[in-house]
Design a protein around this motif. Structure first.
Motif, PDB file in Angstrom:
ATOM      1  N   GLY A  89      40.080  45.883  57.138  1.00  9.03           N
ATOM      2  CA  GLY A  89      40.170  45.054  55.935  1.00  9.03           C
ATOM      3  C   GLY A  89      39.597  45.696  54.688  1.00  9.03           C
ATOM      4  N   LYS A  90      39.451  47.038  54.676  1.00  5.52           N
ATOM      5  CA  LYS A  90      38.919  47.728  53.485  1.00  5.52           C
ATOM      6  C   LYS A  90      39.823  47.500  52.279  1.00  5.52           C
ATOM      7  CE  LYS A  90      38.949  51.756  55.683  1.00  5.52           C
ATOM      8  NZ  LYS A  90      39.078  51.374  57.097  1.00  5.52           N
ATOM      9  N   THR A  91      41.110  47.834  52.448  1.00  2.00           N
ATOM     10  CA  THR A  91      42.045  47.755  51.327  1.00  2.00           C
ATOM     11  C   THR A  91      42.219  46.310  50.853  1.00  2.00           C
ATOM     12  OG1 THR A  91      43.151  49.730  52.141  1.00  2.00           O
ATOM     13  CG2 THR A  91      44.398  48.355  50.613  1.00  2.00           C
ATOM     14  N   THR A  92      42.334  45.394  51.797  1.00  2.00           N
ATOM     15  CA  THR A  92      42.467  43.972  51.456  1.00  2.00           C
ATOM     16  C   THR A  92      41.249  43.511  50.647  1.00  2.00           C
ATOM     17  OG1 THR A  92      43.684  43.694  53.520  1.00  2.00           O
ATOM     18  CG2 THR A  92      42.858  41.688  52.480  1.00  2.00           C
ATOM     19  N   THR A  93      40.086  44.009  51.037  1.00  2.62           N
ATOM     20  CA  THR A  93      38.845  43.653  50.333  1.00  2.62           C
ATOM     21  C   THR A  93      38.829  44.238  48.924  1.00  2.62           C
ATOM     22  OG1 THR A  93      37.620  43.428  52.397  1.00  2.62           O
ATOM     23  CG2 THR A  93      36.324  43.964  50.428  1.00  2.62           C
ATOM     24  N   VAL A  94      39.209  45.503  48.796  1.00  2.00           N
ATOM     25  CA  VAL A  94      39.232  46.143  47.460  1.00  2.00           C
ATOM     26  C   VAL A  94      40.178  45.372  46.539  1.00  2.00           C
ATOM     27  CG1 VAL A  94      40.008  48.194  46.190  1.00  2.00           C
ATOM     28  CG2 VAL A  94      38.588  48.450  48.232  1.00  2.00           C
ATOM     29  N   ILE A  95      41.401  45.141  47.015  1.00  2.00           N
ATOM     30  CA  ILE A  95      42.420  44.488  46.189  1.00  2.00           C
ATOM     31  C   ILE A  95      41.939  43.108  45.737  1.00  2.00           C
ATOM     32  CG2 ILE A  95      44.699  43.357  46.313  1.00  2.00           C
ATOM     33  CD1 ILE A  95      45.590  45.678  48.143  1.00  2.00           C
ATOM     34  N   ASN A  96      41.429  42.334  46.660  1.00  2.00           N
ATOM     35  CA  ASN A  96      41.153  40.931  46.340  1.00  2.00           C
ATOM     36  C   ASN A  96      39.825  40.722  45.616  1.00  2.00           C
ATOM     37  OD1 ASN A  96      43.626  39.694  47.270  1.00  2.00           O
ATOM     38  ND2 ASN A  96      42.989  40.433  49.279  1.00  2.00           N
ATOM     39  N   ILE A  97      38.843  41.543  45.891  1.00  2.00           N
ATOM     40  CA  ILE A  97      37.597  41.418  45.116  1.00  2.00           C
ATOM     41  C   ILE A  97      37.835  41.933  43.700  1.00  2.00           C
ATOM     42  CG2 ILE A  97      35.230  42.279  44.868  1.00  2.00           C
ATOM     43  CD1 ILE A  97      34.976  42.086  47.870  1.00  2.00           C
ATOM     44  N   ALA A  98      38.549  43.061  43.590  1.00  2.00           N
ATOM     45  CA  ALA A  98      38.845  43.612  42.260  1.00  2.00           C
ATOM     46  C   ALA A  98      39.612  42.576  41.437  1.00  2.00           C
ATOM     47  CB  ALA A  98      39.659  44.900  42.401  1.00  2.00           C
ATOM     48  N   ALA A  99      40.633  41.983  42.043  1.00  2.00           N
ATOM     49  CA  ALA A  99      41.461  41.013  41.318  1.00  2.00           C
ATOM     50  C   ALA A  99      40.643  39.788  40.919  1.00  2.00           C
ATOM     51  CB  ALA A  99      42.635  40.590  42.196  1.00  2.00           C
ATOM     52  N   GLN A 100      39.849  39.306  41.847  1.00  2.00           N
ATOM     53  CA  GLN A 100      39.055  38.102  41.561  1.00  2.00           C
ATOM     54  C   GLN A 100      38.060  38.366  40.435  1.00  2.00           C
ATOM     55  OE1 GLN A 100      37.867  34.392  41.494  1.00  2.00           O
ATOM     56  NE2 GLN A 100      39.620  35.100  42.661  1.00  2.00           N
ATOM     57  N   LEU A 101      37.434  39.525  40.434  1.00  2.00           N
ATOM     58  CA  LEU A 101      36.478  39.834  39.366  1.00  2.00           C
ATOM     59  C   LEU A 101      37.199  39.996  38.028  1.00  2.00           C
ATOM     60  CD1 LEU A 101      34.021  42.312  41.170  1.00  2.00           C
ATOM     61  CD2 LEU A 101      33.651  39.892  40.629  1.00  2.00           C
ATOM     62  N   ALA A 102      38.380  40.614  38.051  1.00  2.00           N
ATOM     63  CA  ALA A 102      39.140  40.773  36.795  1.00  2.00           C
ATOM     64  C   ALA A 102      39.569  39.410  36.257  1.00  2.00           C
ATOM     65  CB  ALA A 102      40.352  41.671  37.036  1.00  2.00           C
ATOM     66  N   LEU A 103      39.986  38.505  37.155  1.00  2.00           N
ATOM     67  CA  LEU A 103      40.392  37.159  36.720  1.00  2.00           C
ATOM     68  C   LEU A 103      39.213  36.405  36.105  1.00  2.00           C
ATOM     69  CD1 LEU A 103      42.724  36.181  39.702  1.00  2.00           C
ATOM     70  CD2 LEU A 103      43.413  36.465  37.319  1.00  2.00           C
ATOM     71  N   ARG A 104      37.992  36.800  36.469  1.00  2.00           N
ATOM     72  CA  ARG A 104      36.798  36.170  35.879  1.00  2.00           C
ATOM     73  C   ARG A 104      36.369  36.856  34.583  1.00  2.00           C
ATOM     74  NH1 ARG A 104      33.103  34.663  41.195  1.00  2.00           N
ATOM     75  NH2 ARG A 104      34.855  33.856  42.409  1.00  2.00           N
ATOM     76  N   GLY A 105      37.173  37.824  34.140  1.00  2.00           N
ATOM     77  CA  GLY A 105      36.897  38.440  32.841  1.00  2.00           C
ATOM     78  C   GLY A 105      36.163  39.766  32.888  1.00  2.00           C
ATOM     79  N   HIS A 106      35.877  40.269  34.091  1.00  2.00           N
ATOM     80  CA  HIS A 106      35.211  41.573  34.178  1.00  2.00           C
ATOM     81  C   HIS A 106      36.246  42.687  34.084  1.00  2.00           C
ATOM     82  CE1 HIS A 106      31.676  39.360  35.287  1.00  2.00           C
ATOM     83  NE2 HIS A 106      32.282  38.845  36.335  1.00  2.00           N
ATOM     84  N   LYS A 107      35.816  43.824  33.565  1.00  2.00           N
ATOM     85  CA  LYS A 107      36.720  44.977  33.473  1.00  2.00           C
ATOM     86  C   LYS A 107      36.561  45.801  34.754  1.00  2.00           C
ATOM     87  CE  LYS A 107      37.328  45.765  28.568  1.00  2.00           C
ATOM     88  NZ  LYS A 107      37.384  44.347  28.253  1.00  2.00           N
ATOM     89  N   VAL A 108      37.669  45.946  35.458  1.00  2.00           N
ATOM     90  CA  VAL A 108      37.599  46.538  36.804  1.00  2.00           C
ATOM     91  C   VAL A 108      38.554  47.728  36.930  1.00  2.00           C
ATOM     92  CG1 VAL A 108      37.766  46.054  39.280  1.00  2.00           C
ATOM     93  CG2 VAL A 108      37.160  44.203  37.705  1.00  2.00           C
ATOM     94  N   LEU A 109      38.059  48.784  37.563  1.00  2.00           N
ATOM     95  CA  LEU A 109      38.913  49.926  37.896  1.00  2.00           C
ATOM     96  C   LEU A 109      38.900  50.119  39.414  1.00  2.00           C
ATOM     97  CD1 LEU A 109      40.538  52.504  36.979  1.00  2.00           C
ATOM     98  CD2 LEU A 109      38.349  53.734  37.041  1.00  2.00           C
ATOM     99  N   VAL A 110      40.091  50.221  39.990  1.00  2.00           N
ATOM    100  CA  VAL A 110      40.208  50.545  41.420  1.00  2.00           C
ATOM    101  C   VAL A 110      40.644  52.003  41.536  1.00  2.00           C
ATOM    102  CG1 VAL A 110      41.660  50.199  43.480  1.00  2.00           C
ATOM    103  CG2 VAL A 110      40.678  48.221  42.298  1.00  2.00           C
ATOM    104  N   VAL A 111      39.946  52.761  42.366  1.00  2.00           N
ATOM    105  CA  VAL A 111      40.366  54.134  42.651  1.00  2.00           C
ATOM    106  C   VAL A 111      40.740  54.183  44.124  1.00  2.00           C
ATOM    107  CG1 VAL A 111      39.671  56.559  42.724  1.00  2.00           C
ATOM    108  CG2 VAL A 111      38.831  55.071  40.882  1.00  2.00           C
ATOM    109  N   ASP A 112      42.001  54.499  44.403  1.00  2.00           N
ATOM    110  CA  ASP A 112      42.454  54.549  45.783  1.00  2.00           C
ATOM    111  C   ASP A 112      42.315  55.980  46.301  1.00  2.00           C
ATOM    112  OD1 ASP A 112      43.553  54.245  48.234  1.00  2.00           O
ATOM    113  OD2 ASP A 112      45.460  53.372  47.557  1.00  2.00           O
TER     114      ASP A 112
END
Ligand SMILES: Nc1ncnc2c1ncn2[C@@H]1O[C@H](COP(=O)(O)OP(=O)(O)OP(=O)(O)O)[C@@H](O)[C@H]1O
Ligand SMILES: [Mg+2]
Length: 329
Positions: A89-112
């Motif tokens: 669940g690494k990728t699922t965690t990255v995608i969904n935590i990143a998205a949730q934080l961005a939806l809360r207004g934080h600036k997020v960068l994902v590096v795959d």
């Protein structure tokens, strides 16, 4: 500080498996029978010792996972999501935590940093249109600014991983300072983000080491299945080495339980992990939920696909805990 109780089940011998049922011709040459006879010749005292040994093993010193330090002022916290075990669940965690934080207004960068490149799919990035990838970022840090891509979520950018990362391990063997390439590449970007999340492959090669060297913290998804803690011992060793040789500030920001189902085994493993890392555990456990597995096929995170699903709720709750832990609120 931690109260790790790694299971000794794997070390236990099956008492019924003593070879008595084997035909004579097979039994004679087996070395294991010689060992078995030697044990039988002992009195009962060594048997008690053996029992003690097992209980001592269960109570052996905790896995040493040091907690992360606060993020330096004025720049993003870099967090690597890692577990060398595949499919936890690494990728699922990255995608969904990143998205949730961005939806809360934080600036997020994902590096795959994984050649499977699944983050791009899950975040709605068309890989065929991507010009610069994580491989370019690592080999030519000056390309960092142009390697970022917009995603299905506002405020969430990503650097795409792809098959070109496969040969990178070999190429980098010849390079000086190879463990620090990603650190250098991310440096100019950090002031523009609140959080950088790095997804890693199910291995502990040089690309994963680059991610650990570039990070302030580590987030470890653990699937609540048998062997979960055994896998963490190897990861703890890698973290110790990276801290000792390359990145003394590296710490663990959280251990989270993934694909959790209400079976007895899942519950038992979950309590073992909770007991082992009382300070590091991030609750709640992410429930096994088909909506989480479906979302990537639509190119969107769970919070755009089905926010009220069990998976959507669990990742929202986790994001709230991490938001506080990472000093984002
Ligand atoms: N909570 C969950 N409930 C149901 N399915 C899940 C859940 N989390 C992840 N999955 C699914 O399980 C599979 C593995 O998850 P994921 O790709 O996130 O693991 P991973 O650790 O990144 O794997 P790898 O080691 O291959 O990179 C995927 O198909 C994903 O959609
Ligand atoms: Mg993955």
């Amino acid at each position: 500080m931690f109260n790790n109780t790694p299971s000794a089940k794997g070390a236990r011998m099956n008492a019924e498996d003593d070879g008595d049922d084997l035909p004579e011709v097979q039994k004679a040459p087996l070395v294991i029978d010689v060992e078995f006879i030697e044990v039988e010749e002992e009195t009962t005292a060594p048997m008690l010792d053996a029992v003690d040994e097992i209980s001592t093993a269960r109570a052996r010193p905790p896995l040493d996972l040091p907690a992360g330090l606060p993020t330096p002022e004025g720049r993003a916290r870099v967090v690597t999501v890692i577990n060398q075990k595949g499919g936890v669940g690494k990728t699922t965690t990255v995608i969904n935590i990143a998205a949730q934080l961005a939806l809360r207004g934080h600036k997020v960068l994902v590096v795959d940093a994984d050649s499977q490149g699944n983050c791009a799919t899950g975040l709605g990035v068309d890989k065929s249109k991507v010009r610069a990838t994580t491989r370019d970022l690592i080999l030519n840090p000056e390309t960092a600014v142009n390697a970022r891509h917009a995603t299905a979520v506002d405020g969430l950018h990503m650097v795409v991983g792809d098959r070109s990362l496969i040969g990178l391990e070999q190429e980098m063997l010849r390079q000086l300072g190879r463990e620090h390439r990603l650190t250098e590449a991310l440096e100019p970007l950090l002031q523009h983000y609140d959080i950088v999340l790095i997804d890693t492959p199910p291995s502990l090669g040089i690309v994963s080491v680059n991610a650990l060297v570039a990070s302030d913290g580590i987030l470890i998804p653990v699937q609540t299945e048998y062997f979960a803690l055994e896998g963490l011992a190897m990861l703890a060793g890698t973290i110790r080495e990276v801290r000792g040789l390359l990145n003394p500030k590296l710490g663990v920001d959280g251990v989270m339980l993934t694909m959790h189902a209400p079976t007895l085994l899942n519950q038992q493993v979950a309590s073992e992990v909770r007991e082992a890392f009382p300070e590091l555990i991030v609750e709640p456990a992410i429930r096994r939920n088909i909506r989480l597995a479906e979302a990537p096929s639509h190119g969107i995170p769970i919070h755009l696909h089905d926010p009220t699903s069990a998976g959507g709720q669990d990742y929202q709750a986790i994001a709230t805990v991490l938001e506080r832990r990472w000093g984002l609120v």
